[in-house]
Design a protein around this motif. Structure first.
Motif, PDB file in Angstrom:
ATOM      1  N   PRO A 107      -3.973  77.161  74.184  1.00 36.37           N
ATOM      2  CA  PRO A 107      -4.586  76.920  72.857  1.00 36.37           C
ATOM      3  C   PRO A 107      -6.042  78.093  72.803  1.00 36.37           C
ATOM      4  O   PRO A 107      -6.225  78.484  73.934  1.00 36.37           O
ATOM      5  CB  PRO A 107      -5.211  75.538  72.805  1.00 36.37           C
ATOM      6  CG  PRO A 107      -4.225  74.902  73.636  1.00 36.37           C
ATOM      7  CD  PRO A 107      -3.946  75.928  74.884  1.00 36.37           C
ATOM      8  N   SER A 290     -15.177  69.294  75.743  1.00 32.56           N
ATOM      9  CA  SER A 290     -13.845  70.187  76.454  1.00 32.56           C
ATOM     10  C   SER A 290     -13.663  71.558  75.643  1.00 32.56           C
ATOM     11  O   SER A 290     -14.153  71.814  74.841  1.00 32.56           O
ATOM     12  CB  SER A 290     -12.791  69.359  76.043  1.00 32.56           C
ATOM     13  OG  SER A 290     -12.435  68.959  74.614  1.00 32.56           O
ATOM     14  N   ARG A 292     -11.444  72.415  74.086  1.00 41.15           N
ATOM     15  CA  ARG A 292     -10.621  72.041  72.874  1.00 41.15           C
ATOM     16  C   ARG A 292     -11.719  72.082  71.652  1.00 41.15           C
ATOM     17  O   ARG A 292     -11.351  72.677  70.522  1.00 41.15           O
ATOM     18  CB  ARG A 292      -9.971  70.817  72.782  1.00 41.15           C
ATOM     19  CG  ARG A 292      -8.975  70.945  73.820  1.00 41.15           C
ATOM     20  CD  ARG A 292      -7.846  69.599  73.674  1.00 41.15           C
ATOM     21  NE  ARG A 292      -7.296  69.240  75.034  1.00 41.15           N
ATOM     22  CZ  ARG A 292      -5.961  69.704  75.045  1.00 41.15           C
ATOM     23  NH1 ARG A 292      -5.565  70.494  74.268  1.00 41.15           N
ATOM     24  NH2 ARG A 292      -5.364  69.382  76.019  1.00 41.15           N
ATOM     25  N   PRO A 294     -12.912  69.753  69.549  1.00 34.92           N
ATOM     26  CA  PRO A 294     -12.376  69.083  68.129  1.00 34.92           C
ATOM     27  C   PRO A 294     -13.648  68.475  67.412  1.00 34.92           C
ATOM     28  O   PRO A 294     -14.752  68.191  68.048  1.00 34.92           O
ATOM     29  CB  PRO A 294     -11.670  68.058  68.525  1.00 34.92           C
ATOM     30  CG  PRO A 294     -11.922  67.435  69.976  1.00 34.92           C
ATOM     31  CD  PRO A 294     -12.741  68.821  70.825  1.00 34.92           C
ATOM     32  N   TYR A 326     -18.264  76.423  69.220  1.00 36.77           N
ATOM     33  CA  TYR A 326     -17.062  77.018  70.342  1.00 36.77           C
ATOM     34  C   TYR A 326     -16.949  78.364  70.203  1.00 36.77           C
ATOM     35  O   TYR A 326     -16.056  78.805  71.064  1.00 36.77           O
ATOM     36  CB  TYR A 326     -15.893  76.044  69.716  1.00 36.77           C
ATOM     37  CG  TYR A 326     -15.367  76.378  68.341  1.00 36.77           C
ATOM     38  CD1 TYR A 326     -14.444  77.590  68.033  1.00 36.77           C
ATOM     39  CD2 TYR A 326     -15.367  75.209  67.502  1.00 36.77           C
ATOM     40  CE1 TYR A 326     -14.105  77.563  66.654  1.00 36.77           C
ATOM     41  CE2 TYR A 326     -15.125  75.305  66.123  1.00 36.77           C
ATOM     42  CZ  TYR A 326     -14.225  76.470  65.923  1.00 36.77           C
ATOM     43  OH  TYR A 326     -13.764  76.669  64.573  1.00 36.77           O
ATOM     44  N   SER A 386      -9.358  70.788  64.780  1.00 30.43           N
ATOM     45  CA  SER A 386      -8.687  69.512  64.912  1.00 30.43           C
ATOM     46  C   SER A 386      -9.732  68.447  64.820  1.00 30.43           C
ATOM     47  O   SER A 386     -10.669  68.735  65.173  1.00 30.43           O
ATOM     48  CB  SER A 386      -8.326  69.542  66.532  1.00 30.43           C
ATOM     49  OG  SER A 386      -7.032  70.521  66.539  1.00 30.43           O
ATOM     50  N   ARG A 400      -4.276  67.746  64.131  1.00 28.11           N
ATOM     51  CA  ARG A 400      -3.910  68.512  65.782  1.00 28.11           C
ATOM     52  C   ARG A 400      -3.755  70.039  65.250  1.00 28.11           C
ATOM     53  O   ARG A 400      -2.904  70.442  64.694  1.00 28.11           O
ATOM     54  CB  ARG A 400      -2.702  67.816  66.124  1.00 28.11           C
ATOM     55  CG  ARG A 400      -2.389  68.523  67.466  1.00 28.11           C
ATOM     56  CD  ARG A 400      -1.156  67.809  68.046  1.00 28.11           C
ATOM     57  NE  ARG A 400      -0.695  68.332  69.562  1.00 28.11           N
ATOM     58  CZ  ARG A 400      -0.225  69.577  69.567  1.00 28.11           C
ATOM     59  NH1 ARG A 400       0.409  70.220  68.558  1.00 28.11           N
ATOM     60  NH2 ARG A 400       0.217  69.808  70.860  1.00 28.11           N
ATOM     61  N   ARG A 402      -6.607  73.863  65.870  1.00 25.68           N
ATOM     62  CA  ARG A 402      -7.083  74.565  67.003  1.00 25.68           C
ATOM     63  C   ARG A 402      -7.446  73.735  68.319  1.00 25.68           C
ATOM     64  O   ARG A 402      -8.099  72.730  68.381  1.00 25.68           O
ATOM     65  CB  ARG A 402      -8.262  75.102  66.318  1.00 25.68           C
ATOM     66  CG  ARG A 402      -9.016  75.974  67.274  1.00 25.68           C
ATOM     67  CD  ARG A 402     -10.745  76.426  66.786  1.00 25.68           C
ATOM     68  NE  ARG A 402     -11.291  75.250  66.426  1.00 25.68           N
ATOM     69  CZ  ARG A 402     -11.784  74.334  67.194  1.00 25.68           C
ATOM     70  NH1 ARG A 402     -11.689  74.428  68.798  1.00 25.68           N
ATOM     71  NH2 ARG A 402     -12.589  73.216  66.767  1.00 25.68           N
ATOM     72  N   GLY A 403      -7.315  74.374  69.414  1.00 26.29           N
ATOM     73  CA  GLY A 403      -7.526  73.574  70.751  1.00 26.29           C
ATOM     74  C   GLY A 403      -6.322  72.744  71.123  1.00 26.29           C
ATOM     75  O   GLY A 403      -6.430  72.408  72.466  1.00 26.29           O
ATOM     76  N   TYR A 404      -5.553  72.625  70.382  1.00 25.45           N
ATOM     77  CA  TYR A 404      -4.382  71.742  70.712  1.00 25.45           C
ATOM     78  C   TYR A 404      -2.805  72.446  70.992  1.00 25.45           C
ATOM     79  O   TYR A 404      -2.071  72.476  71.508  1.00 25.45           O
ATOM     80  CB  TYR A 404      -4.148  70.550  70.067  1.00 25.45           C
ATOM     81  CG  TYR A 404      -5.155  69.522  70.428  1.00 25.45           C
ATOM     82  CD1 TYR A 404      -4.979  68.635  71.369  1.00 25.45           C
ATOM     83  CD2 TYR A 404      -6.385  69.613  69.807  1.00 25.45           C
ATOM     84  CE1 TYR A 404      -5.870  67.729  71.719  1.00 25.45           C
ATOM     85  CE2 TYR A 404      -7.340  68.451  70.289  1.00 25.45           C
ATOM     86  CZ  TYR A 404      -7.030  67.636  71.311  1.00 25.45           C
ATOM     87  OH  TYR A 404      -8.185  66.858  71.609  1.00 25.45           O
ATOM     88  N   GLU A 407       0.456  73.452  72.556  1.00 21.36           N
ATOM     89  CA  GLU A 407       0.997  72.714  73.575  1.00 21.36           C
ATOM     90  C   GLU A 407       2.010  71.605  73.162  1.00 21.36           C
ATOM     91  O   GLU A 407       2.411  71.467  71.988  1.00 21.36           O
ATOM     92  CB  GLU A 407      -0.153  71.751  74.078  1.00 21.36           C
ATOM     93  CG  GLU A 407      -1.186  72.486  74.785  1.00 21.36           C
ATOM     94  CD  GLU A 407      -2.270  71.593  75.042  1.00 21.36           C
ATOM     95  OE1 GLU A 407      -3.185  72.229  75.923  1.00 21.36           O
ATOM     96  OE2 GLU A 407      -2.623  70.348  74.699  1.00 21.36           O
TER      97      GLU A 407
END
Length: 801
Positions: A107, A290, A292, A294, A326, A386, A400, A402-404, A407
């Motif tokens: 991602p 993280s 990600r 979120p 981010y 997210s 769910r 961006r960042g996920y 996957e």
């Protein structure tokens, strides 16, 4: 002579776009190995290495032990090969297109600490204050990639060739230097060769373009002066303004029109502001920081006097969505704005996908934003932020994206078919693609109620299909919701015709339970009791389901428990006006004459759109029906969401739904201030036609009685209702599990986001020594439906084969 051998190593997993090839290169070089490294697209990475046996063994250990944090190794296969040639050097070869059943692309990744240091280093002129800084382990990925294998020429960065002259070294030099962390990084650039921001007014005229420092100063001054700014980022555009100023937020709400009360997400520069205003657990802290990044729903601290966040951000709610910066532009804006919370909300008109091309951003947001901070790097795939919340260290994904994405979810059983597609439900949609035993959901699409959103869904599905290198001939079936009128159902029919394959329609609440079973690795021959509770889903009997207890295996199900069917007099108007749903239940329970006395006591007519006129019409409709439901204007519902709406209305938390889930969310906000121990309330069930029926008529009348007693606090009643409602569902589910020899009981659906309700179910199930299944990877709400549809479709396909 030394023991020289040659090996071929094939690695699959998340091994592109995470600095994996440069990492492999340097580990091989440090171990004195020669040969080459080859990126093979979805087939992963292949290495042909030559060296001493001990050095090769050390290389394998080093790779497994020290791989980049964001990478993921799925398979690592080593074989010795006969190779006559002696390699003289080590190189990274030009990528080739290999086919595999997975995606090797990660991602989008939040900016790393090293890049943040560079962006603030005045001695690094090419990167100082440069928003698009990135390296081999951070920066945009999914939103920029057009196709695999992952190389710059197949991303939107192809527009920006590396510079060959810069201080202290050019981008092409950094890319070629194996000691540099931008060695073979694909999506970075600098102020000399890369994309740039410009500041525009509403008319699209440039205010500032030459100096990024001047752009940042002007933008931050405008934000501090109360203006609303459209800021284009990695996967779309945000509307940004101060979060500590009521007037500014109310101005944004007025401009948004339909968004009178819907909560806004916040971005804050650091944890000091978070800790001042919110309670935060270690798990929440871990997710916020993280890669990600979120939006995490955090509980407000009780004292609003010391809060630096306006109550207008999330009116009536006890939690607020918060994220940390981010991307480079986020950090740079905070450097100039200061330590203040900002609203960062998706920049789009309601139910229309946000614009990602500058001309469309101007067109969409002309009446919403005062100025526009836009860049010229193309976004290939839009991706919203997210959103999630935490229940006792378990992640409850709400959105769910961006960042996920991209996957996947791996199924616990083998799947022989190459591919299939699901189109999701109608609201909070994701689509998904099955590739062997893996499910790849798309990014968040939204409510597919408009042609634009339908087109976004179609494009996202085909982009995922393209990334997975799925041929048209490999698609075996299409699956969708059972509802015949959904736009997503129409799309599914079109796709089934296009690929000349079968279409399978999967009941909404079954899809919820199937997604829960899959992520909890329920075995193919196992059955569970699934509590599936939400607002609406088209039922097998044509009624509106939403409060279901289901006995499920992957290939069959039985509805064994439900909330009592209630009439919805006026149909969908009951979902917008909780007073109307309340009236429907009370009239059914007591009859018109007694119900009218209660309506006058609680002033129900005042909360209908057309007041007493509408109330009289509602009663007349009921009487004309002779209690013969369902009828054309009076459908029946077993929805748990409608019961939460009614209780929310009776307790004064919400008298109109202005956004999805609002009454239930406001009820949770009210309950957070209550003490359930102060209230006596029991929810009951009865048996009918072999099913367990939860008596919601008596529940509503009991709550009315509690309200009539002035000694009872409404927040206490709210807290007690959530607990008792969870308790009755858990107890009925346990009875069903006992009768059917099940060891597992699960909870799914949108109502599962309610913490107290979910916690009560979990505690009772665990105390009864059953295994409790809950979501952690797939969204409990409708964003997880597409995953369940694929599993349901797969089992129907195998039955028919």
């Amino acid at each position: 002579m030394n023991d020289i051998r040659t090996v071929e190593i094939n690695i699959t997993g998340i091994v592109q776009g995470v600095g994996f090839r440069p990492f492999l290169f340097n580990v091989a070089r440090n171990n004195g190995l020669k040969g080459y490294i080859l990126n093979r697209g979805n087939a992963g990475v292949r290495l042909t290495l030559q060296g001493e046996s001990k050095s090769i063994e050390n290389f394998i250990v080093d790779v497994r032990s020290n791989k980049p944090k964001i990478s993921y190794i799925e398979h690592f296969k080593v074989k010795k090969i006969d190779f006559k040639k002696t390699f003289s050097n080590l190189e990274i070869k030009k990528s080739e297109q290999g086919r595999g059943i997975s995606l090797t692309l990660p991602p989008d990744i939040a900016i790393c600490e090293n890049c943040l240091k560079d962006i603030r280093n005045k001695n690094l002129k090419k990167y100082y204050n440069y928003p698009f800084i990135a390296c081999a382990v951070c920066g945009p990925r999914f939103t920029t990639v057009k196709e695999l294998p992952y190389d710059r020429e197949r991303t939107t960065m192809i527009k920006f060739p590396f510079c060959d002259k810069a201080e202290p070294e050019s981008c092409i030099q950094e890319y070629s230097d194996f000691n540099n962390r931008r060695f073979h990084a694909q999506t970075y650039a600098c102020s000399i060769c890369g994309p740039n921001y410009q500041l525009y007014n509403k008319s699209g005229n440039v205010i500032e373009q030459d100096s990024i420092t001047e752009i940042l100063k002007r933008t931050s001054n405008r934000i501090n002066n109360g203006e609303i700014i459209a800021v284009k980022g990695i996967g779309g555009v945000h509307l940004v303004c101060l979060a500590d100023d009521d007037d500014v937020i109310l101005k944004l709400r007025k401009r948004k029109g339909e968004r009178k009360f819907k909560p806004f997400a916040l971005m804050v520069p650091n944890f000091r502001l978070i800790e001042k205003n919110f309670y935060i657990s270690e798990k929440e802290r871990e997710l916020l920081t993280s890669f990600r990044r979120p939006i995490v729903l955090l509980e407000r601290k009780n004292s609003s006097n010391n809060s630096s966040i306006s109550q207008q951000v999330a009116p009536g709610l006890n939690n607020v969505g918060v994220m940390l910066p981010y991307s480079g532009i986020h950090h740079l804006l905070f450097d100039y704005i200061g330590e203040k919370p900002l609203v960062y909300t998706s920049g789009n008109k309601s139910n229309i996908p946000m614009g990602i091309e500058n001309d469309k951003i101007f067109k969409q947001l002309q009446n919403l934003a005062d100025v526009f901070l836009l860049h010229n790097r193309p976004i290939f795939q839009r991706a919203d932020d997210s959103v999630l919340r935490i229940h006792e260290n378990k992640v409850k994904l709400i959105r769910r994206s961006r960042g996920y994405v991209p996957e996947y979810l791996a199924l616990s059983f083998d799947v022989d078919i190459p591919a299939a597609i699901s189109t999701g439900p109608e609201l909070a949609v994701t689509g998904a693609i099955l590739r062997r035993n893996r499910i790849f959901p798309t990014q968040h699409i939204g409510n597919v109620t408009h042609l634009e959103t339908n087109e976004f869904l179609r494009n996202s599905l085909f982009h995922m299909k393209n990334l997975l290198q799925i041929k048209d001939s490999e698609i075996e079936f299409i699956t969708c919701d059972l509802h015949p009128a959904f736009i997503t159902t129409k799309l599914a029919n079109e796709l089934a015709s296009q690929f000349n394959v079968d279409l399978f329609q999967i009941q909404h609440h079954i899809a919820h339970v199937l997604s829960l079973m899959a992520e909890n690795n329920v075995k193919i021959d196992e059955k569970i009791v699934g509590i599936s509770v939400d607002g609406v889903g088209y039922g097998d009997d044509g009624n509106v389901w939403g409060g279901e207890i289901l006995l499920c295996s992957y290939d069959k199900y039985q509805r064994v428990g439900l909330l009592e069917y209630q009439p919805m007099i006026g149909g969908d108007r009951c979902t917008k006006y909780p007073a109307r749903m309340t009236a429907s239940i009370i009239i059914k329970a007591l009859g018109s004459e007694e119900a009218l006395k209660i309506f006058k006591k609680i002033g129900l007519g005042n909360d209908l759109e057309y007041k007493e006129t509408e109330l009289n019409a509602l009663i007349s409709q009921f009487e004309m029906s002779n209690a013969n439901f369902p009828s054309e204007n009076i459908p029946l519902t077993s929805s748990a969401g409608r019961i939460f709406d009614v209780v929310s209305y009776l307790l004064g938390a919400s008298n109109i739904k202005t956004y999805r889930g609002e009454p239930a969310m406001r009820l949770e906000g009210l309950a957070s201030r209550g003490n359930p121990k102060e209230i006596k309330l029991n929810v009951e069930y009865y048996r009918q036609n072999g099913n367990y029926i939860i008596d919601t008529s008596k529940l509503v009348l009991d709550i009315l009685d509690l309200i009539m007693n002035s000694q009872n606090k409404r927040e206490d009643i709210a807290a007690k209702f959530q607990i008792e409602f969870g308790k009755i569902l858990a107890n009925v589910a346990i009875k069903i599990a006992e009768e059917n020899g099940c060891e597992k009981i699960g909870l799914t659906g949108g109502v599962a986001y309610n913490y107290s309700f979910s916690k009560m179910i979990k505690n009772i199930v665990n105390q009864a020594e059953y295994t409790f299944l809950e979501h952690n990877l797939v969204a409990p709400g409708d964003a997880g439906i597409s995953t369940g549809q694929l599993i349901g479709g797969l089992l129907q396909y195998l039955k028919n084969k």
